[in-house]
Design an enzyme around this catalytic site. Structure first.
Site, PDB file in Angstrom:
ATOM      1  N   ASP A  65     -20.165  -0.477   4.066  1.00 15.64           N
ATOM      2  CA  ASP A  65     -19.096   0.176   3.321  1.00 15.64           C
ATOM      3  C   ASP A  65     -19.738   0.958   2.190  1.00 15.64           C
ATOM      4  OD1 ASP A  65     -16.960   0.994   1.825  1.00 15.64           O
ATOM      5  OD2 ASP A  65     -16.052  -0.998   1.597  1.00 15.64           O
ATOM      6  N   ILE A  66     -19.814   2.247   2.359  1.00  9.61           N
ATOM      7  CA  ILE A  66     -20.557   3.093   1.432  1.00  9.61           C
ATOM      8  C   ILE A  66     -19.885   3.204   0.063  1.00  9.61           C
ATOM      9  CG2 ILE A  66     -19.479   5.301   1.985  1.00  9.61           C
ATOM     10  CD1 ILE A  66     -22.267   6.505   2.114  1.00  9.61           C
ATOM     11  N   ASN A  92     -21.737  12.763   3.702  1.00  8.70           N
ATOM     12  CA  ASN A  92     -20.531  13.300   4.316  1.00  8.70           C
ATOM     13  C   ASN A  92     -19.285  12.476   4.029  1.00  8.70           C
ATOM     14  OD1 ASN A  92     -18.856  14.698   6.523  1.00  8.70           O
ATOM     15  ND2 ASN A  92     -18.995  12.600   7.306  1.00  8.70           N
ATOM     16  N   TYR A 159      -8.600  12.658  -5.574  1.00 11.91           N
ATOM     17  CA  TYR A 159      -9.571  13.174  -4.605  1.00 11.91           C
ATOM     18  C   TYR A 159     -10.151  14.498  -5.081  1.00 11.91           C
ATOM     19  CZ  TYR A 159     -11.280  15.120  -0.158  1.00 11.91           C
ATOM     20  OH  TYR A 159     -12.041  15.695   0.832  1.00 11.91           O
ATOM     21  N   ALA A 161     -10.343  15.673  -8.115  1.00 15.33           N
ATOM     22  CA  ALA A 161     -11.186  15.469  -9.297  1.00 15.33           C
ATOM     23  C   ALA A 161     -12.541  14.893  -8.908  1.00 15.33           C
ATOM     24  CB  ALA A 161     -10.479  14.534 -10.279  1.00 15.33           C
ATOM     25  N   ALA A 162     -12.546  13.963  -7.960  1.00 11.24           N
ATOM     26  CA  ALA A 162     -13.803  13.353  -7.526  1.00 11.24           C
ATOM     27  C   ALA A 162     -14.703  14.376  -6.835  1.00 11.24           C
ATOM     28  CB  ALA A 162     -13.526  12.172  -6.601  1.00 11.24           C
ATOM     29  N   LYS A 163     -14.115  15.232  -6.002  1.00 11.98           N
ATOM     30  CA  LYS A 163     -14.907  16.245  -5.311  1.00 11.98           C
ATOM     31  C   LYS A 163     -15.416  17.309  -6.289  1.00 11.98           C
ATOM     32  CE  LYS A 163     -14.932  14.897  -0.990  1.00 11.98           C
ATOM     33  NZ  LYS A 163     -16.194  14.444  -0.356  1.00 11.98           N
ATOM     34  N   ILE A 192      -9.973  21.353   8.461  1.00 12.79           N
ATOM     35  CA  ILE A 192     -10.785  21.166   9.674  1.00 12.79           C
ATOM     36  C   ILE A 192     -10.059  20.191  10.600  1.00 12.79           C
ATOM     37  CG2 ILE A 192     -13.028  20.535  10.583  1.00 12.79           C
ATOM     38  CD1 ILE A 192     -13.067  22.943   8.664  1.00 12.79           C
TER      39      ILE A 192
END
Length: 267
Positions: A65-66, A92, A159, A161-163, A192
């Site tokens: 679990d990364i 990724n 999401y 903000a994290a990216k 995608i």
């Protein structure tokens, strides 16, 4: 002399390279990257939270679990022990399970988990796998970000903000590591059509009372339209990553490469 036009060059340009691609299963962008870099001759290790049936005996797969420190420590430890490090790292893994409903519906834990997955996982893996790259004086890191970092919505706020943080971190990392022979770049996909996206579109079709194509068009419209007129394919993102990790892009450092069919209309 070998030129970039030679088919054999593209097929073998990553011969001997050790690669880690996180989240390389389940029909997503990561899986397409794994397949593309493998075709280029690389030894590609991948990770996921659960071991797919077809990888149950593969020595190129690490179950972890990364989003947790223990998970990234496991990955780093196994790679250093078994492979001595990697030449190419593609971070990724991404996503968010934060609830819809705006900022008041999102707890500290939702924000923390989103940042653990989308930012801290990459930071920890970079930190763990950089020493062998620094020792050999070369390496490539690619972080998969998202166009969501440039137009956050109420349901994607954490999401986005994290990216955005990942993009900013990547720029600083690229500046620090470029003099040491290590290139860092980011790739920001738009809409995608992965397996997960297909499932989303099917659910949208059921909720809207329309067919799959109608739901897909609704999704594209919600993004302000896609000038090219279609969603992207995972293999198109993989082709961009293959270019960025190869020597063909040796002078490209610290830049974000948007692949979105024209959704982002600003420079």
């Amino acid at each position: 002399m070998t030129t970039f036009k030679d088919k054999s060059f593209y097929e073998n340009e990553l011969d001997g390279k050790r690669v880690l691609v996180t989240g390389g299963t389940n029909g997503g962008i990561g899986e397409s990257i794994v397949k593309r870099l493998t075709r280029a001759g690389a030894t590609v290790i991948t990770t996921a939270r659960k071991t797919p049936d077809e990888m149950s005996t593969s020595d190129l797969f690490i179950q972890a679990d990364i989003s947790t420190p223990d998970g990234t420590t496991k990955i780093v430890t196994e790679i250093l022990e078994r492979f001595g490090g990697v030449d190419i790292l593609v971070n990724n893994v991404g996503g968010s399970s934060a609830p819809t409903g705006g900022v008041l519906a999102q707890r500290d834990l939702d924000w923390q988990l989103t940042f653990e997955t989308n930012l801290f996982a990459a930071v920890r893996l970079d930190r763990g796998l950089l020493p062998p790259m620094l020792e050999q004086g070369n390496g490539v890191i690619v972080h998969i970000t998202s166009i969501q970092s440039r137009f956050p919505g109420e349901n994607t706020m954490a999401y986005s903000a994290a990216k955005a943080a990942l993009t900013n971190y990547s720029k600083g990392l690229a500046t620090e590591l470029a003099p040491k022979g290590i290139r860092v770049n980011t790739v920001a996909p738009g809409s995608i059509e992965t397996k997960a996206a297909e499932r989303l579109i099917k659910r949208m079709a059921e909720n809207l009372g329309t067919d799959y194509d109608g739901a897909r068009q609704n999704l594209m419209d919600s993004l302000g339209g896609i000038p090219i007129g279609r969603t992207g394919r995972p293999e198109e993102v993989a082709e961009l990553v293959a270019f960025l990790v190869s020597d063909r892009s040796s002078y490209i450092i610290g830049t974000e490469h948007t692949i979105d069919g024209g959704i982002i209309r600003t420079t």
